[in-house]
Design a protein around this motif. Structure first.
Motif, PDB file in Angstrom:
ATOM      1  N   ASP A 112       1.468  -1.527  -0.225  1.00  0.00           N
ATOM      2  CA  ASP A 112      -0.051   0.281   0.180  1.00  0.00           C
ATOM      3  C   ASP A 112       1.277   1.489  -0.340  1.00  0.00           C
ATOM      4  O   ASP A 112       1.788   1.477  -1.154  1.00  0.00           O
ATOM      5  CB  ASP A 112      -0.909  -0.191   0.644  1.00  0.00           C
ATOM      6  CG  ASP A 112      -0.473  -0.428   2.458  1.00  0.00           C
ATOM      7  OD1 ASP A 112       1.359  -0.235   2.565  1.00  0.00           O
ATOM      8  OD2 ASP A 112      -1.158  -0.513   3.415  1.00  0.00           O
ATOM      9  N   ARG A 159      -6.582  -2.489   0.773  1.00  0.00           N
ATOM     10  CA  ARG A 159      -6.596  -3.297   2.178  1.00  0.00           C
ATOM     11  C   ARG A 159      -5.956  -4.792   2.083  1.00  0.00           C
ATOM     12  O   ARG A 159      -5.657  -5.011   0.906  1.00  0.00           O
ATOM     13  CB  ARG A 159      -8.354  -2.947   2.490  1.00  0.00           C
ATOM     14  CG  ARG A 159      -8.604  -2.392   3.650  1.00  0.00           C
ATOM     15  CD  ARG A 159      -8.978  -0.361   1.752  1.00  0.00           C
ATOM     16  NE  ARG A 159      -9.719   0.033   3.143  1.00  0.00           N
ATOM     17  CZ  ARG A 159     -10.268   1.615   2.490  1.00  0.00           C
ATOM     18  NH1 ARG A 159      -9.108   1.800   2.478  1.00  0.00           N
ATOM     19  NH2 ARG A 159     -10.907   2.267   3.770  1.00  0.00           N
ATOM     20  N   THR A 160      -7.234  -5.579   2.709  1.00  0.00           N
ATOM     21  CA  THR A 160      -6.424  -7.238   2.017  1.00  0.00           C
ATOM     22  C   THR A 160      -7.707  -8.005   1.747  1.00  0.00           C
ATOM     23  O   THR A 160      -7.264  -7.733   0.541  1.00  0.00           O
ATOM     24  CB  THR A 160      -6.528  -7.747   3.859  1.00  0.00           C
ATOM     25  OG1 THR A 160      -7.080  -7.793   4.971  1.00  0.00           O
ATOM     26  CG2 THR A 160      -4.705  -7.069   4.913  1.00  0.00           C
ATOM     27  N   ASP A 194     -12.598   0.232  -0.164  1.00  0.00           N
ATOM     28  CA  ASP A 194     -13.229   1.048   0.757  1.00  0.00           C
ATOM     29  C   ASP A 194     -14.112   1.428   0.141  1.00  0.00           C
ATOM     30  O   ASP A 194     -14.618   1.336  -0.811  1.00  0.00           O
ATOM     31  CB  ASP A 194     -11.876   2.285  -0.704  1.00  0.00           C
ATOM     32  CG  ASP A 194     -11.828   3.704   0.280  1.00  0.00           C
ATOM     33  OD1 ASP A 194     -12.996   3.663   0.102  1.00  0.00           O
ATOM     34  OD2 ASP A 194     -10.366   3.889   0.035  1.00  0.00           O
ATOM     35  N   ASN A 254      -9.539  -3.894  -2.754  1.00  0.00           N
ATOM     36  CA  ASN A 254      -8.952  -5.132  -2.040  1.00  0.00           C
ATOM     37  C   ASN A 254      -8.251  -5.319  -2.514  1.00  0.00           C
ATOM     38  O   ASN A 254      -8.370  -5.757  -3.526  1.00  0.00           O
ATOM     39  CB  ASN A 254     -11.184  -5.519  -2.589  1.00  0.00           C
ATOM     40  CG  ASN A 254     -11.304  -6.635  -1.628  1.00  0.00           C
ATOM     41  OD1 ASN A 254     -10.129  -7.674  -1.348  1.00  0.00           O
ATOM     42  ND2 ASN A 254     -12.144  -7.381  -1.948  1.00  0.00           N
ATOM     43  N   ASN A 282      -4.501  -0.343   6.792  1.00  0.00           N
ATOM     44  CA  ASN A 282      -5.621   0.702   5.882  1.00  0.00           C
ATOM     45  C   ASN A 282      -6.730  -0.377   6.570  1.00  0.00           C
ATOM     46  O   ASN A 282      -8.047   0.060   6.523  1.00  0.00           O
ATOM     47  CB  ASN A 282      -5.580   0.513   4.810  1.00  0.00           C
ATOM     48  CG  ASN A 282      -4.886   1.347   3.851  1.00  0.00           C
ATOM     49  OD1 ASN A 282      -4.260   2.411   4.267  1.00  0.00           O
ATOM     50  ND2 ASN A 282      -3.563   1.206   3.465  1.00  0.00           N
ATOM     51  N   ASP A 283      -6.722  -1.989   6.634  1.00  0.00           N
ATOM     52  CA  ASP A 283      -8.285  -2.208   7.485  1.00  0.00           C
ATOM     53  C   ASP A 283      -8.644  -1.681   8.750  1.00  0.00           C
ATOM     54  O   ASP A 283      -9.520  -2.414   9.200  1.00  0.00           O
ATOM     55  CB  ASP A 283      -7.117  -3.582   7.882  1.00  0.00           C
ATOM     56  CG  ASP A 283      -7.296  -4.927   6.432  1.00  0.00           C
ATOM     57  OD1 ASP A 283      -6.763  -3.638   5.073  1.00  0.00           O
ATOM     58  OD2 ASP A 283      -7.382  -6.073   6.750  1.00  0.00           O
ATOM     59  N   HIS A 336     -13.967   0.692   9.399  1.00  0.00           N
ATOM     60  CA  HIS A 336     -14.060  -0.742   9.233  1.00  0.00           C
ATOM     61  C   HIS A 336     -13.821  -1.128  10.385  1.00  0.00           C
ATOM     62  O   HIS A 336     -13.183  -0.157  11.743  1.00  0.00           O
ATOM     63  CB  HIS A 336     -12.398  -1.285   8.859  1.00  0.00           C
ATOM     64  CG  HIS A 336     -12.744  -0.839   7.118  1.00  0.00           C
ATOM     65  ND1 HIS A 336     -13.383  -1.200   6.454  1.00  0.00           N
ATOM     66  CD2 HIS A 336     -11.374  -0.401   6.758  1.00  0.00           C
ATOM     67  CE1 HIS A 336     -13.290  -0.139   5.353  1.00  0.00           C
ATOM     68  NE2 HIS A 336     -12.007  -0.467   4.740  1.00  0.00           N
ATOM     69  N   ALA A 352      -6.795  -8.747  10.347  1.00  0.00           N
ATOM     70  CA  ALA A 352      -6.775  -8.140   9.283  1.00  0.00           C
ATOM     71  C   ALA A 352      -4.977  -9.129   9.542  1.00  0.00           C
ATOM     72  O   ALA A 352      -5.596  -9.812   7.891  1.00  0.00           O
ATOM     73  CB  ALA A 352      -6.581  -6.729   9.519  1.00  0.00           C
TER      74      ALA A 352
END
Length: 213
Positions: free
Chosen positions: A9, A55-56, A60, A67, A92-93, A98, A105
């Protein structure tokens, strides 16, 4: 020449803390790692697939394509043959939309590992080794990203240990970047220039061992 894919990321994309600017390839850790390995006669190409906000396994709610599980198998196909995939994801998770815990995560990273190994690569192509990196702990978010990372430093606690367990369970290599670097004091999330440089230095020997075994 061996190829290494960095799937990550904004920490690895090289965003300059509390700005929307980017460090040069030679400044951010994937580029510096490539340089150091090549200087030591370990010919490699480091391929960056680093997306801000990735994210994992989560979406978003405001930007598409974040994703990390979506399309990862095609990414592996595109860049095969790969000797190594380095994953550094998860921060970002913990964004405010979230509710993921550190353990959840980490399970998101486990899903990425499984997807990578199940990618429909061409027959005879090698299955890449996987190195999971725990990002440095989030400290109190500041500046322009503070609102969307509100409380993230508390959600993050234990993430490194959960990732280490995932690595052990799924037979991946693991490195805790928090043992050698810390998040920038400017925004509490990203990496300053010196942290990029130190991370490349610290990862060099780890990656050499993986590539040469």
């Amino acid at each position: 020449m061996k190829q290494i894919l960095v799937y990550a990321d904004s920490l690895s994309w090289g965003i300059i803390p509390d700005t929307r600017h980017r460090f040069d390839f030679s400044q951010r850790w994937p580029g510096k790692l490539e340089q150091r390995l090549n200087d030591e006669h370990q010919p490699v190409r480091v391929i960056e697939d680093c997306l801000n906000g990735r994210r994992t396994v989560l979406e978003d709610p405001f930007k598409p394509g974040r994703n990390g599980a979506a399309g990862i198998q095609q990414t592996i196909e595109i860049n095969t043959p790969l000797a190594l995939v380095i994953i550094m994801l998860g921060n970002n998770d913990f964004q405010s939309p979230h509710t993921f815990t550190a353990a959840e995560a980490a399970q998101g990273v486990a899903t990425l590992v499984q997807n990578i190994r199940q990618a429909p690569i061409e027959p005879g192509m090698p299955i890449a080794d996987i190195l999971i990196l725990a990002p440095p702990p989030i400290i109190q978010p500041k500046g322009s990203i503070a609102a969307k990372f509100n409380g993230a430093e508390h959600k993050w606690v234990g993430f490194n240990d959960a990732l280490q367990q995932v690595a052990a369970t799924h037979n991946c290599d693991f490195f805790d970047t928090g043992s050698v670097i810390s998040a920038s004091l400017k925004d509490g999330i990203h990496l300053d220039l010196e942290q990029h440089q130190q991370l490349a230095l610290s990862l060099q020997s780890v990656v050499e061992v993986i590539l040469n075994r």
